[in-house]
Design an enzyme around this catalytic site. Structure first.
Site, PDB file in Angstrom:
ATOM      1  N   SER A 148      37.885 -15.960 -95.659  1.00 30.07           N
ATOM      2  CA  SER A 148      38.387 -16.597 -94.443  1.00 30.07           C
ATOM      3  C   SER A 148      37.249 -17.307 -93.730  1.00 30.07           C
ATOM      4  CB  SER A 148      38.992 -15.540 -93.518  1.00 30.07           C
ATOM      5  OG  SER A 148      39.237 -16.052 -92.220  1.00 30.07           O
ATOM      6  N   TYR A 161      39.425  -8.448 -88.315  1.00 28.59           N
ATOM      7  CA  TYR A 161      39.703  -9.362 -89.431  1.00 28.59           C
ATOM      8  C   TYR A 161      38.417 -10.020 -89.914  1.00 28.59           C
ATOM      9  CZ  TYR A 161      42.012 -13.185 -91.972  1.00 28.59           C
ATOM     10  OH  TYR A 161      42.420 -14.068 -92.936  1.00 28.59           O
TER      11      TYR A 161
END
Length: 267
Positions: A148, A161
């Protein structure tokens, strides 16, 4: 070089938006795609779409955090196709309780929520790797993880995250080295780091109901040189390259597909 004909490729998170693009891309390139996910209705639909288009697909309901279930799934794949050639660790996402907004106390972090995010993104990558990966040793294979932009630089709010995806990057590099040291060039591991793509999980954070951008969405667009969000289909080329022999000397890499977001300084 980019042909996936008859390769058996397992895709976790196959019922998500990005997972849907992965499945179509693999099937179009000739691969036999095994779709894993928790949404049985969507999974069955995607299985049928591939079959109706002349491809080969199998949907199996699965939770990437349940080791015994994954072992049963693995055996079912072997019983059906006789081999496993590749794994795409597409399962992942965030947990709302792990998001730290500007009005929240950063010293009162919800540790349990952070653990949930780590479980899904990191252990939801490691578990399938250990279970499906061992069956690639004989015939060779490749494993692709999903990173990500949150692992590349500090992105506000998504603490859990971000840390989990940074750990996925580290796992990708570590495992690539260990696989090579133990099995030579039999098994490769790489990762794709998507830029900002609108999915079910982040839609309300990035877009408004009328199709406009939220303040966060505007900030993303402002810092993306392409000045737009990505389309799921724009991940397929990189995915097929990493799955195919076209990248057979590539291992331990994290490939950004982000419209330039990761390299832009904002100036």
């Amino acid at each position: 070089m980019f042909n996936l004909t008859d390769k058996v490729i397992v895709v976790t998170g196959g019922t998500g938006i990005l997972g849907g693009a992965f499945i179509k891309g693999i099937a179009d390139a000739g691969g036999k795609v095994v779709i894993l996910g928790r949404n049985e209705e969507v999974g069955r639909e995607r299985e049928q779409e591939v079959i109706s288009a002349g491809g080969d697909a199998l949907f199996i309901p699965a939770d990437v955090l349940q080791q015994e279930d994954l072992e049963k799934v693995c055996q079912q794949v072997l019983d059906t196709f006789g081999r496993i050639d590749a794994l795409v660790n597409g399962a992942g996402g965030n947990v709302a309780e792990a998001v730290i907004g500007p009005d929240k106390d950063i010293f009162s972090v919800n540790i349990q929520a952070l653990k949930q995010v780590f479980d899904l993104n990191l252990y939801g990558t490691i578990l399938p790797t250990t279970i499906f990966g061992r069956h690639m040793v004989t015939n060779g294979g490749t494993i692709i993880n999903i990173s990500s932009m949150a692992a590349q630089s500090a992105i506000t709010r998504v603490l859990g995250y971000s840390m989990a995806k940074a750990a996925v990057d580290n796992f990708t590099r570590w495992m690539a080295v260990e696989l090579a040291n133990r099995y030579g060039d039999k098994i490769r591991m790489n990762a794709i780091a998507p830029g900002f793509f609108v999915t079910h999980q982040n839609r309300s954070l990035l877009t408004t109901p009328d199709g406009g951008y939220t303040a966060r969405g505007e900030a993303v667009i402002r810092n993306t040189p392409y000045k737009r969000f990505g389309e799921p289909e724009e991940l397929i080329g990189t995915l097929i390259w990493l799955l195919s022999d076209a990248s057979k000397f590539v291992s331990g890499e994290v490939i950004c597909v982000d419209g330039g977001f990761s390299v832009f300084s904002g100036v």
